[in-house]
Design a protein around this motif. Structure first.
Motif, PDB file in Angstrom:
ATOM      1  N   ASP A 302      -5.181   3.117  -3.878  1.00 16.60           N
ATOM      2  CA  ASP A 302      -3.975   3.681  -3.281  1.00 16.60           C
ATOM      3  C   ASP A 302      -3.747   5.040  -3.937  1.00 16.60           C
ATOM      4  OD1 ASP A 302      -1.659   4.115  -1.917  1.00 16.60           O
ATOM      5  OD2 ASP A 302      -0.491   2.575  -2.947  1.00 16.60           O
ATOM      6  N   ALA A 303      -4.639   5.970  -3.583  1.00 23.34           N
ATOM      7  CA  ALA A 303      -4.677   7.287  -4.211  1.00 23.34           C
ATOM      8  C   ALA A 303      -4.958   8.328  -3.134  1.00 23.34           C
ATOM      9  CB  ALA A 303      -5.765   7.338  -5.286  1.00 23.34           C
ATOM     10  N   PRO A 304      -4.628   9.602  -3.390  1.00 22.40           N
ATOM     11  CA  PRO A 304      -4.864  10.647  -2.380  1.00 22.40           C
ATOM     12  C   PRO A 304      -6.280  10.609  -1.824  1.00 22.40           C
ATOM     13  CG  PRO A 304      -3.582  11.545  -4.177  1.00 22.40           C
ATOM     14  CD  PRO A 304      -3.976  10.160  -4.598  1.00 22.40           C
ATOM     15  N   GLY A 305      -6.388  10.715  -0.506  1.00 21.25           N
ATOM     16  CA  GLY A 305      -7.681  10.732   0.153  1.00 21.25           C
ATOM     17  C   GLY A 305      -8.209   9.353   0.454  1.00 21.25           C
ATOM     18  N   CYS A 306      -8.079   8.445  -0.493  1.00 18.87           N
ATOM     19  CA  CYS A 306      -8.562   7.070  -0.307  1.00 18.87           C
ATOM     20  C   CYS A 306      -7.624   6.271   0.582  1.00 18.87           C
ATOM     21  CB  CYS A 306      -8.721   6.374  -1.658  1.00 18.87           C
ATOM     22  SG  CYS A 306      -9.920   7.133  -2.765  1.00 18.87           S
ATOM     23  N   ARG A 307      -6.319   6.417   0.336  1.00 18.71           N
ATOM     24  CA  ARG A 307      -5.359   5.563   1.044  1.00 18.71           C
ATOM     25  C   ARG A 307      -5.353   5.797   2.551  1.00 18.71           C
ATOM     26  NH1 ARG A 307      -1.320   9.035  -1.767  1.00 18.71           N
ATOM     27  NH2 ARG A 307      -1.219   7.403  -3.359  1.00 18.71           N
ATOM     28  N   GLU A 308      -5.813   6.968   3.000  1.00 20.07           N
ATOM     29  CA  GLU A 308      -5.824   7.251   4.433  1.00 20.07           C
ATOM     30  C   GLU A 308      -6.865   6.431   5.186  1.00 20.07           C
ATOM     31  OE1 GLU A 308      -3.152   9.696   2.909  1.00 20.07           O
ATOM     32  OE2 GLU A 308      -5.221   9.903   2.215  1.00 20.07           O
ATOM     33  N   THR A 309      -7.839   5.853   4.473  1.00 23.20           N
ATOM     34  CA  THR A 309      -8.922   5.140   5.147  1.00 23.20           C
ATOM     35  C   THR A 309      -8.615   3.665   5.388  1.00 23.20           C
ATOM     36  OG1 THR A 309     -10.052   4.631   3.053  1.00 23.20           O
ATOM     37  CG2 THR A 309     -10.626   6.713   4.138  1.00 23.20           C
ATOM     38  N   VAL A 310      -7.537   3.169   4.808  1.00 20.62           N
ATOM     39  CA  VAL A 310      -7.224   1.745   4.914  1.00 20.62           C
ATOM     40  C   VAL A 310      -5.820   1.541   5.459  1.00 20.62           C
ATOM     41  CG1 VAL A 310      -6.730  -0.341   3.568  1.00 20.62           C
ATOM     42  CG2 VAL A 310      -8.834   0.930   3.149  1.00 20.62           C
ATOM     43  N   VAL A 311      -5.724   0.700   6.471  1.00 18.67           N
ATOM     44  CA  VAL A 311      -4.438   0.167   6.902  1.00 18.67           C
ATOM     45  C   VAL A 311      -4.307  -1.181   6.195  1.00 18.67           C
ATOM     46  CG1 VAL A 311      -3.023  -0.624   8.818  1.00 18.67           C
ATOM     47  CG2 VAL A 311      -4.548   1.349   9.113  1.00 18.67           C
ATOM     48  N   GLU A 312      -3.403  -1.249   5.250  1.00 22.25           N
ATOM     49  CA  GLU A 312      -3.294  -2.413   4.364  1.00 22.25           C
ATOM     50  C   GLU A 312      -3.235  -3.721   5.146  1.00 22.25           C
ATOM     51  OE1 GLU A 312      -2.848  -4.597   0.796  1.00 22.25           O
ATOM     52  OE2 GLU A 312      -3.492  -2.534   1.164  1.00 22.25           O
ATOM     53  N   GLY A 313      -4.165  -4.618   4.794  1.00 24.91           N
ATOM     54  CA  GLY A 313      -4.204  -5.924   5.421  1.00 24.91           C
ATOM     55  C   GLY A 313      -4.889  -5.968   6.768  1.00 24.91           C
ATOM     56  N   GLU A 314      -5.272  -4.792   7.321  1.00 24.88           N
ATOM     57  CA  GLU A 314      -5.953  -4.758   8.622  1.00 24.88           C
ATOM     58  C   GLU A 314      -7.458  -4.573   8.465  1.00 24.88           C
ATOM     59  OE1 GLU A 314      -4.403  -2.383  11.740  1.00 24.88           O
ATOM     60  OE2 GLU A 314      -2.316  -2.956  11.361  1.00 24.88           O
ATOM     61  N   ASN A 315      -7.867  -3.491   7.768  1.00 21.14           N
ATOM     62  CA  ASN A 315      -9.306  -3.295   7.559  1.00 21.14           C
ATOM     63  C   ASN A 315      -9.679  -3.364   6.084  1.00 21.14           C
ATOM     64  OD1 ASN A 315      -8.128  -0.644   7.020  1.00 21.14           O
ATOM     65  ND2 ASN A 315     -10.231   0.149   7.037  1.00 21.14           N
ATOM     66  N   GLY A 316      -8.716  -3.729   5.236  1.00 18.78           N
ATOM     67  CA  GLY A 316      -9.006  -3.852   3.820  1.00 18.78           C
ATOM     68  C   GLY A 316      -7.749  -3.869   2.985  1.00 18.78           C
ATOM     69  N   PHE A 317      -7.953  -3.587   1.689  1.00 16.89           N
ATOM     70  CA  PHE A 317      -6.842  -3.603   0.747  1.00 16.89           C
ATOM     71  C   PHE A 317      -6.850  -2.340  -0.107  1.00 16.89           C
ATOM     72  CE2 PHE A 317      -7.860  -8.167   1.348  1.00 16.89           C
ATOM     73  CZ  PHE A 317      -6.666  -8.563   1.926  1.00 16.89           C
ATOM     74  N   LEU A 318      -5.639  -1.864  -0.399  1.00 20.30           N
ATOM     75  CA  LEU A 318      -5.457  -0.755  -1.335  1.00 20.30           C
ATOM     76  C   LEU A 318      -5.057  -1.321  -2.690  1.00 20.30           C
ATOM     77  CD1 LEU A 318      -3.444   1.697   0.955  1.00 20.30           C
ATOM     78  CD2 LEU A 318      -5.839   1.937   0.262  1.00 20.30           C
ATOM     79  N   VAL A 319      -5.650  -0.779  -3.757  1.00 18.91           N
ATOM     80  CA  VAL A 319      -5.354  -1.261  -5.108  1.00 18.91           C
ATOM     81  C   VAL A 319      -4.943  -0.097  -5.999  1.00 18.91           C
ATOM     82  CG1 VAL A 319      -6.922  -3.217  -4.899  1.00 18.91           C
ATOM     83  CG2 VAL A 319      -7.775  -1.065  -5.836  1.00 18.91           C
ATOM     84  N   GLU A 320      -4.198  -0.420  -7.035  1.00 18.72           N
ATOM     85  CA  GLU A 320      -3.746   0.588  -7.985  1.00 18.72           C
ATOM     86  C   GLU A 320      -4.952   1.232  -8.657  1.00 18.72           C
ATOM     87  OE1 GLU A 320      -0.684   2.773  -9.749  1.00 18.72           O
ATOM     88  OE2 GLU A 320      -0.558   1.235  -8.187  1.00 18.72           O
ATOM     89  N   PRO A 321      -5.035   2.571  -8.665  1.00 25.78           N
ATOM     90  CA  PRO A 321      -6.179   3.214  -9.312  1.00 25.78           C
ATOM     91  C   PRO A 321      -6.145   3.064 -10.824  1.00 25.78           C
ATOM     92  CG  PRO A 321      -4.581   4.862  -8.603  1.00 25.78           C
ATOM     93  CD  PRO A 321      -4.111   3.539  -8.063  1.00 25.78           C
ATOM     94  N   ARG A 322      -7.297   3.161 -11.435  1.00 21.89           N
ATOM     95  CA  ARG A 322      -7.475   3.139 -12.887  1.00 21.89           C
ATOM     96  C   ARG A 322      -7.216   1.765 -13.499  1.00 21.89           C
ATOM     97  NH1 ARG A 322      -6.905   8.911 -14.709  1.00 21.89           N
ATOM     98  NH2 ARG A 322      -6.284  10.100 -12.871  1.00 21.89           N
ATOM     99  N   GLN A 323      -7.134   0.735 -12.678  1.00 22.34           N
ATOM    100  CA  GLN A 323      -6.881  -0.616 -13.188  1.00 22.34           C
ATOM    101  C   GLN A 323      -7.874  -1.595 -12.566  1.00 22.34           C
ATOM    102  OE1 GLN A 323      -2.800  -1.955 -13.128  1.00 22.34           O
ATOM    103  NE2 GLN A 323      -1.998   0.136 -13.263  1.00 22.34           N
ATOM    104  N   SER A 324      -8.446  -2.448 -13.391  1.00 23.79           N
ATOM    105  CA  SER A 324      -9.439  -3.401 -12.894  1.00 23.79           C
ATOM    106  C   SER A 324      -8.820  -4.705 -12.380  1.00 23.79           C
ATOM    107  CB  SER A 324     -10.458  -3.723 -13.990  1.00 23.79           C
ATOM    108  OG  SER A 324      -9.816  -4.312 -15.118  1.00 23.79           O
ATOM    109  N   VAL A 325      -7.638  -5.074 -12.886  1.00 25.86           N
ATOM    110  CA  VAL A 325      -7.043  -6.356 -12.503  1.00 25.86           C
ATOM    111  C   VAL A 325      -6.691  -6.397 -11.015  1.00 25.86           C
ATOM    112  CG1 VAL A 325      -5.090  -7.914 -12.837  1.00 25.86           C
ATOM    113  CG2 VAL A 325      -6.239  -6.900 -14.821  1.00 25.86           C
ATOM    114  N   PRO A 326      -5.989  -5.390 -10.452  1.00 26.47           N
ATOM    115  CA  PRO A 326      -5.717  -5.443  -9.003  1.00 26.47           C
ATOM    116  C   PRO A 326      -6.996  -5.429  -8.171  1.00 26.47           C
ATOM    117  CG  PRO A 326      -4.327  -3.801 -10.094  1.00 26.47           C
ATOM    118  CD  PRO A 326      -5.355  -4.216 -11.097  1.00 26.47           C
ATOM    119  N   LEU A 327      -8.018  -4.733  -8.654  1.00 23.28           N
ATOM    120  CA  LEU A 327      -9.289  -4.704  -7.948  1.00 23.28           C
ATOM    121  C   LEU A 327      -9.921  -6.099  -7.931  1.00 23.28           C
ATOM    122  CD1 LEU A 327     -11.591  -3.243  -6.551  1.00 23.28           C
ATOM    123  CD2 LEU A 327     -12.409  -2.474  -8.791  1.00 23.28           C
ATOM    124  N   ALA A 328      -9.904  -6.760  -9.081  1.00 21.82           N
ATOM    125  CA  ALA A 328     -10.434  -8.121  -9.153  1.00 21.82           C
ATOM    126  C   ALA A 328      -9.648  -9.064  -8.241  1.00 21.82           C
ATOM    127  CB  ALA A 328     -10.394  -8.620 -10.601  1.00 21.82           C
TER     128      ALA A 328
END
Length: 372
Positions: A302-328
């Motif tokens: 969920d960062a500039p440039g990246c967040r435009e490619t995902v509609v949350e819950g439709e084609n994927g998920f956005l996660v907090e940058p610089r953190q591994s726990v939300p990604l996991a």
């Protein structure tokens, strides 16, 4: 000699990979096109684009006043020689020195594309703060010469306005990245077997490779059948590249499979279930668009440039940058609800069709440049 368009490239690789389709669309409408390409990382593949190629001395990184002055003068000399009607630059030095050189040489129309802000804007240290001030001043001078400035995401545009870099917001034009060739990156069926999470990118800290490896390590403890693959080169010359020690440590963990750089990413995208790019900031990440075009669910920041490619819950998920726990956590959702992968893969392809088809993107660029 007089040409229609001179493209000033940040590096040879990006001219082929990121501007190749734009060049072909320019040629298809009868334009005479040339490109200035830095000698430092010259690739013979640029000669296959079917345009004039002019090697120039232009450093990729760093601020060296003498070297940058020589770059400015060499660009001005080239512009005076080829007499373009339009100059189009992308990446910092190409934008700044290309625009200044074009203005001084009397080029009628000057355009630039901001393809991302790089590590100087994503890290905060005494050194990067100094560089940020210098680069902001240089951008201000260069963009003042431009007729229009293309931005690949709204966050970069707003940051340029907030920092006073773009004095006239009406010069800005929002585009959907560089687009993606939907035929070249054709939709492919999802693989059978264990779920595969794929990262593609240079092994840079700001691409989020460390977070990808840590998330993979944690998730693999609960889902040992899952696979994690990283495709991309380690280039220690680049700022904020991972160290060789980092890479060896990740390999020793035995969780992430490291492939290195490849010429064609399509076979790797085809064998993945979910594409992952936990980058700290992008212009618009081309690797994500390619994965979407091939019909893959996305996890990105969920960062500039990246967040435009995902509609949350439709084609994927956005996660907090610089953190591994939300990604996991996002990886776990797919592993626990595998039916989401198919649904989101279809949504990714639809989003690309709607916004990111390269020919639609290029048509918009050429219309703004009054070249269509």
């Amino acid at each position: 000699m007089s040409i229609d368009v001179l493209i000033i490239a940040g590096n040879a690789r990006s001219l082929v990979a990121n501007r190749g389709d734009l060049i072909r669309d320019m040629l298809s409408v009868g334009l005479l096109v040339a490109a200035a390409v830095p000698i430092a990382d010259y690739l013979t593949e640029v000669e296959e684009l079917g345009i004039q190629i002019h090697p120039i001395n232009m450093g990729r990184t760093g601020v060296n006043p003498l070297q940058d002055l020589l770059t400015l003068l060499s660009l001005r000399k080239l512009i005076m020689q080829v007499k373009p009607k339009v100059v189009f630059g992308y990446t910092v030095k190409a934008v700044v020195y290309g625009s200044l050189a074009a203005k001084s040489a009397g080029v009628p129309r000057i355009y630039s594309m901001i393809t991302g802000l790089g590590h100087v804007f994503t890290t905060d240290s005494a050194k990067t703060r100094r560089l940020r001030r210098i680069i902001s001043v240089l951008y201000l001078a260069g963009l003042a010469c431009n007729h229009k400035v293309f931005f690949q995401n709204p966050d970069d545009r707003q940051e340029f306005i907030d920092r006073g870099i773009l004095r006239y917001p009406e010069k800005s034009v929002r585009i959907y990245g560089s687009g993606v060739d939907m035929q070249h990156f054709a939709r492919k069926p999802l693989p059978e077997g264990p779920m595969v999470f794929l990262f593609i990118g240079r092994l840079l800290i700001e691409k989020g490779i460390a977070e990808f490896c840590e998330a993979a390590r944690v998730v693999s403890a609960d889902f040992p059948q899952a696979r994690f693959i990283a495709v991309g080169p380690l280039d220690p010359k680049l700022p904020h590249a991972c160290t060789q020690e980092d890479l060896e440590c990740w390999k020793a963990q035995g969780v992430v499979e490291f492939v290195g750089g490849v010429k064609d990413v399509r076979p790797w995208i085809e064998r993945c279930s979910v594409f992952v790019l936990p980058s700290y900031r992008e212009g618009t990440p081309r690797s994500v668009l390619e994965a979407m075009s091939m019909g893959r669910a996305i996890i990105t920041s969920d960062a500039p440039g990246c967040r435009e490619t995902v509609v949350e819950g439709e084609n994927g998920f956005l996660v907090e940058p610089r953190q591994s726990v939300p990604l996991a956590d996002a990886m776990r959702i797919f592993l626990e609800q595998p039916a989401l992968v198919l649904r989101m893969s279809e949504a990714s392809r639809q989003l690309v069709e709607r916004y990111y088809d390269v020919h639609k993107v290029n048509k918009g660029i050429l219309e703004v440049m009054e070249l269509a």
